[in-house]
Design an enzyme around this catalytic site. Sequence first.
Site, short mmCIF file in Angstrom:
data_model
loop_
_atom_site.label_atom_id
_atom_site.label_comp_id
_atom_site.label_asym_id
_atom_site.label_seq_id
_atom_site.Cartn_x
_atom_site.Cartn_y
_atom_site.Cartn_z
N GLU A 53 34.08 33.94 44.71
CA GLU A 53 35.20 34.83 44.99
C GLU A 53 34.75 36.22 45.44
O GLU A 53 35.51 36.95 46.04
CB GLU A 53 36.07 35.00 43.73
CG GLU A 53 36.60 33.70 43.17
CD GLU A 53 37.86 33.22 43.88
OE1 GLU A 53 38.89 33.88 43.74
OE2 GLU A 53 37.80 32.20 44.58
N GLU A 136 29.32 51.91 39.14
CA GLU A 136 27.99 52.23 38.62
C GLU A 136 27.10 50.98 38.65
O GLU A 136 27.57 49.88 38.33
CB GLU A 136 28.19 52.69 37.17
CG GLU A 136 26.96 53.09 36.43
CD GLU A 136 27.30 53.39 34.96
OE1 GLU A 136 28.49 53.48 34.59
OE2 GLU A 136 26.36 53.54 34.19
N ASP A 179 38.71 36.90 30.71
CA ASP A 179 37.71 36.03 31.35
C ASP A 179 36.34 36.33 30.74
O ASP A 179 35.31 36.26 31.40
CB ASP A 179 37.69 36.30 32.87
CG ASP A 179 36.90 35.24 33.65
OD1 ASP A 179 36.80 34.10 33.17
OD2 ASP A 179 36.38 35.57 34.73
N ASN A 184 29.90 37.32 31.84
CA ASN A 184 30.55 38.59 32.16
C ASN A 184 30.18 39.71 31.19
O ASN A 184 30.92 40.70 31.04
CB ASN A 184 32.07 38.40 32.25
CG ASN A 184 32.44 37.69 33.55
OD1 ASN A 184 31.70 37.79 34.53
ND2 ASN A 184 33.54 36.97 33.55
N ASP A 196 33.29 42.54 35.14
CA ASP A 196 34.25 41.61 35.73
C ASP A 196 35.63 41.71 35.08
O ASP A 196 36.13 40.75 34.51
CB ASP A 196 33.69 40.17 35.63
CG ASP A 196 34.30 39.25 36.66
OD1 ASP A 196 35.18 39.70 37.41
OD2 ASP A 196 33.90 38.06 36.69
N1 LIG Z 1 27.93 47.07 38.07
C1 LIG Z 1 27.02 46.11 38.18
N2 LIG Z 1 25.70 46.40 38.08
C2 LIG Z 1 24.77 45.42 38.21
N3 LIG Z 1 25.07 44.11 38.44
C3 LIG Z 1 26.36 43.77 38.55
C4 LIG Z 1 27.40 44.73 38.42
N4 LIG Z 1 28.59 44.11 38.58
C5 LIG Z 1 28.31 42.82 38.78
N5 LIG Z 1 26.97 42.59 38.77
C6 LIG Z 1 26.29 41.30 38.99
O1 LIG Z 1 27.08 40.49 39.84
C7 LIG Z 1 27.52 39.32 39.16
C8 LIG Z 1 28.94 38.98 39.57
O2 LIG Z 1 29.81 40.04 39.20
P1 LIG Z 1 31.25 39.74 38.60
O3 LIG Z 1 31.12 38.92 37.37
O4 LIG Z 1 31.96 41.04 38.50
O5 LIG Z 1 31.89 38.93 39.79
P2 LIG Z 1 32.41 37.43 39.89
O6 LIG Z 1 32.09 36.63 38.69
O7 LIG Z 1 32.06 36.92 41.24
O8 LIG Z 1 33.86 37.82 39.89
P3 LIG Z 1 35.10 36.91 39.91
O9 LIG Z 1 34.92 35.95 38.75
O10 LIG Z 1 36.18 37.91 39.72
O11 LIG Z 1 35.04 36.25 41.24
C9 LIG Z 1 27.36 39.65 37.69
O12 LIG Z 1 27.16 38.51 36.91
C10 LIG Z 1 26.14 40.54 37.68
O13 LIG Z 1 24.97 39.76 37.73
MG LIG Z 2 31.90 37.13 36.66
#
Ligand SMILES: Nc1ncnc2c1ncn2[C@@H]1O[C@H](COP(=O)(O)OP(=O)(O)OP(=O)(O)O)[C@@H](O)[C@H]1O
Ligand SMILES: [Mg+2]
Length: 243
Positions: A53, A136, A179, A184, A196
Site C-alpha cells: 500500500e 521523523e 493495526d 508496526n 503506521d
Molecule cells: N519514520 C520511520 N523511520 C524509519 N523507518 C520507517 C518509518 N516509518 C516507516 N518505516 C519503515 O517502513 C516500514 C513500513 O511503514 P508502515 O508500517 O508505516 O507502512 P505500511 O505497513 O506499508 O503501511 P500500510 O499498512 O498503511 O500500508 C516500517 O515497517 C519500517 O520498517
Molecule cells: Mg505497517
Amino acid sequence: MSQKKDKERGILRKEGLEAYKGVFDDSTERGLFRLISQGIITKVVGPIKIGKESNVFAAESNSGKRAIKIYRVSSNFKKMYEYMAPDSRFIGMKRNKMSVIYAWAKKEYRNLLKAREVGVVVPTPYAVYKNILVMEFIGDDEAAPQLNKSHIEDPEIFYEMLISNLKKLVKEAKLVHADLSAFNVLNHNGKPVIIDLSHAVTLAYPNVEQMLRRDMNVICTYFKKIGLKIDFEEEWKKNFSRK
Ligand SMILES: Nc1ncnc2c1ncn2[C@@H]1O[C@H](COP(=O)(O)OP(=O)(O)OP(=O)(O)O)[C@@H](O)[C@H]1O
Ligand SMILES: [Mg+2]
C-alpha cells in the site's frame, strides 16, 4: 517539454529522484518536487521499505534525516473509504480514488500529530502533501528494525514501555491504533516507537473497544511467544478495564 518541466527534471536529477524513475508516478514525482522546492526535504536518499500500500523512503532535510511514506495510487481505496466513512473527522469526504488516498495520508499525519502532542513515542510528522507523508526518520545510520525482526535485551522492560505508550495513546490522545503488531513497532536502541497510524480511529468509532482488545491481544501474544509470562485478560483488566 516546457521550460518549467525541463527545470523540474534538472532539479529532480540533482535531488536523487532520477534513480527512481518509473517507481514514482508523475503526480507523486510532482509532489516530491514541491516538497523539495518548499525546503521540507532536500533529497530522496533511498528506499527503506517497498510495500503493497505504501513505499517508505529515507530522505534528507536541512534539519536532519526524514522518512517519507508514499501511499501508492493503486492502493485499495474502497477499503480505505469504508474504513474512514464512520469516522466523524471525515464527514463529506469525496468517494473518488485520489481524494480517498489523500484523506488517508492526511489521517495518518493527524493521528501522528495527536499522539506526539501527548508524548506517545511516534515519528514526529512534518508535512503531508497529497499522497506523501514526511516524518521523523527513526534510526541512526540505518532505519530502526521492526520489533519482530529485532533482538530485545529485556522483553519485560520493552513490553512495559510499549504498554505505557499504548495507554497514553488511548487515554490522552483518545485514539486506538487498530493495526498494532510487532511489524508496526520499531525497536530504536531498545525503546519502542509505534508507527503506521494510518488505521488509527477516535474513541467515537464503532466497535472501538473490540479494536483495542485486538491490538492488546496481538501484543500480548507476541510477548508471550518471546518468553514473557503474561495473561491477556489480566493485562486487559490491569490497563484498560473501565471497572
Ligand atoms: N519514520 C520511520 N523511520 C524509519 N523507518 C520507517 C518509518 N516509518 C516507516 N518505516 C519503515 O517502513 C516500514 C513500513 O511503514 P508502515 O508500517 O508505516 O507502512 P505500511 O505497513 O506499508 O503501511 P500500510 O499498512 O498503511 O500500508 C516500517 O515497517 C519500517 O520498517
Ligand atoms: Mg505497517
